[in-house]
Design an enzyme around this catalytic site. Structure first.
Site, PDB file in Angstrom:
ATOM      1  N   ASP A  31     -10.412   0.822 -32.902  1.00  0.00           N
ATOM      2  CA  ASP A  31     -11.224  -0.041 -32.054  1.00  0.00           C
ATOM      3  C   ASP A  31     -10.864   0.149 -30.581  1.00  0.00           C
ATOM      4  O   ASP A  31      -9.721   0.451 -30.240  1.00  0.00           O
ATOM      5  CB  ASP A  31     -11.008  -1.505 -32.454  1.00  0.00           C
ATOM      6  CG  ASP A  31     -12.116  -2.404 -31.954  1.00  0.00           C
ATOM      7  OD1 ASP A  31     -13.128  -1.888 -31.440  1.00  0.00           O
ATOM      8  OD2 ASP A  31     -11.978  -3.635 -32.068  1.00  0.00           O
ATOM      9  N   HIS A  48     -15.639   7.442 -27.518  1.00  0.00           N
ATOM     10  CA  HIS A  48     -15.629   7.805 -28.937  1.00  0.00           C
ATOM     11  C   HIS A  48     -15.022   9.197 -29.137  1.00  0.00           C
ATOM     12  O   HIS A  48     -14.257   9.427 -30.081  1.00  0.00           O
ATOM     13  CB  HIS A  48     -17.041   7.764 -29.506  1.00  0.00           C
ATOM     14  CG  HIS A  48     -17.629   6.388 -29.565  1.00  0.00           C
ATOM     15  ND1 HIS A  48     -16.991   5.334 -30.193  1.00  0.00           N
ATOM     16  CD2 HIS A  48     -18.799   5.891 -29.061  1.00  0.00           C
ATOM     17  CE1 HIS A  48     -17.738   4.240 -30.096  1.00  0.00           C
ATOM     18  NE2 HIS A  48     -18.832   4.550 -29.416  1.00  0.00           N
ATOM     19  N   LEU A 142      -1.091  14.632 -47.440  1.00  0.00           N
ATOM     20  CA  LEU A 142      -1.630  13.352 -46.946  1.00  0.00           C
ATOM     21  C   LEU A 142      -3.064  13.187 -47.425  1.00  0.00           C
ATOM     22  O   LEU A 142      -3.853  14.132 -47.375  1.00  0.00           O
ATOM     23  CB  LEU A 142      -1.591  13.323 -45.411  1.00  0.00           C
ATOM     24  CG  LEU A 142      -2.289  12.142 -44.718  1.00  0.00           C
ATOM     25  CD1 LEU A 142      -1.502  10.850 -44.947  1.00  0.00           C
ATOM     26  CD2 LEU A 142      -2.452  12.404 -43.225  1.00  0.00           C
TER      27      LEU A 142
END
Length: 257
Positions: A31, A48, A142
């Site tokens: 965020d 972004h 991962l």
């Protein structure tokens, strides 16, 4: 040492970590991208794009440390309410991410899984998702869960529908439904619940993210906007996590769950 007094030196922070007490699964709500750009007089799209760089750094470090899973909230079901040009940019940015990051993800043995209602995404984005998941399937270091067109309430509804179908078909009895069965029908099936949720931008809400899975998750809130969140900030969150005593509703000490 209070969290705000933690060092900003990566080596010092890594020295403070106990490798045996790292979280198995970290979730992060990415965020603050738009606010980061607006503060600099730039288009929100620039924020972004800067946020993608932060994700890259966090993914790299999570893999280096041996954290097994990272879930990142990229686009919520509510984000469709944003201006059409911003939504369109975010869709194209995801395609760009899939194409540009693939080689590094493969090199770092990252397996990507995209969670959410994928049928609601443009065809071009669905194709990028299929490619990214297919080409990273062998990643063992991962698991990166990217939440795209994701909403936790819809995830729960989808799980209930799937369970109801099995009951209707006689494949599952109502009395057999428990927390384990329910969890196995969520998008995150097969992964442990997050031990740590990182909430940048100073927000004090979960924003419809992993509502079932966050039942006993430790929260780390930082005022740092996501594009400014990097390796040092991630290490600070991990050090803070390791200082906590996790009881899971009881009195027993269990620092990592």
């Amino acid at each position: 040492m209070p969290e705000q007094e933690l060092p900003r030196d990566e080596a010092a922070l890594r020295a403070m970590l106990n490798p045996a007490r790292l979280p198995r699964h970290v979730a992060v709500i990415m965020d603050g991208n738009g606010r980061w750009a607006v503060k600099r007089g730039l288009p929100r799209s620039v924020g972004h794009r800067a946020g993608v760089k932060s994700l890259r750094e966090v993914v790299r470090l999570a893999g280096e440390l041996g954290i097994g899973a990272l879930s990142a909230y990229a686009f919520s079901t509510e984000n469709w309410r944003r201006p059409p040009e911003e939504v369109s940019f975010l869709m194209e940015l995801f395609v760009e991410y899939a194409e540009r990051e693939l080689a590094e993800l493969q090199r770092n043995e990252v397996r990507v899984k995209v969670i959410g209602r994928l049928e609601g995404l443009p065809e071009r984005v669905r194709e990028a998702i299929a490619m990214l998941e297919r080409e990273t399937l062998k990643g063992k270091r991962l698991t990166l869960n990217l939440a795209v067109n994701y909403g936790a309430r819809w995830e729960i509804v989808d799980a209930v529908r799937a369970i109801a179908r099995k009951v209707k078909e006689g494949k599952l009895q109502p009395e057999e439904i428990d927390e384990k069965v329910f969890s196995s029908h969520l998008y995150t099936a097969g992964l442990p619940d997050p031990d740590l949720l990182i909430r940048p931008a100073g927000e004090m809400r979960v924003s419809n993210f992993l509502l079932w899975q966050l039942a006993y998750t430790e929260f780390y809130v930082t005022p740092v906007l996501w594009p400014d969140f990097g390796r040092v900030e991630f290490l600070q969150a991990l050090v803070s996590f390791q200082r906590r005593e996790r009881r899971f509703g009881g009195l027993n000490r269990n620092p990592v769950g």
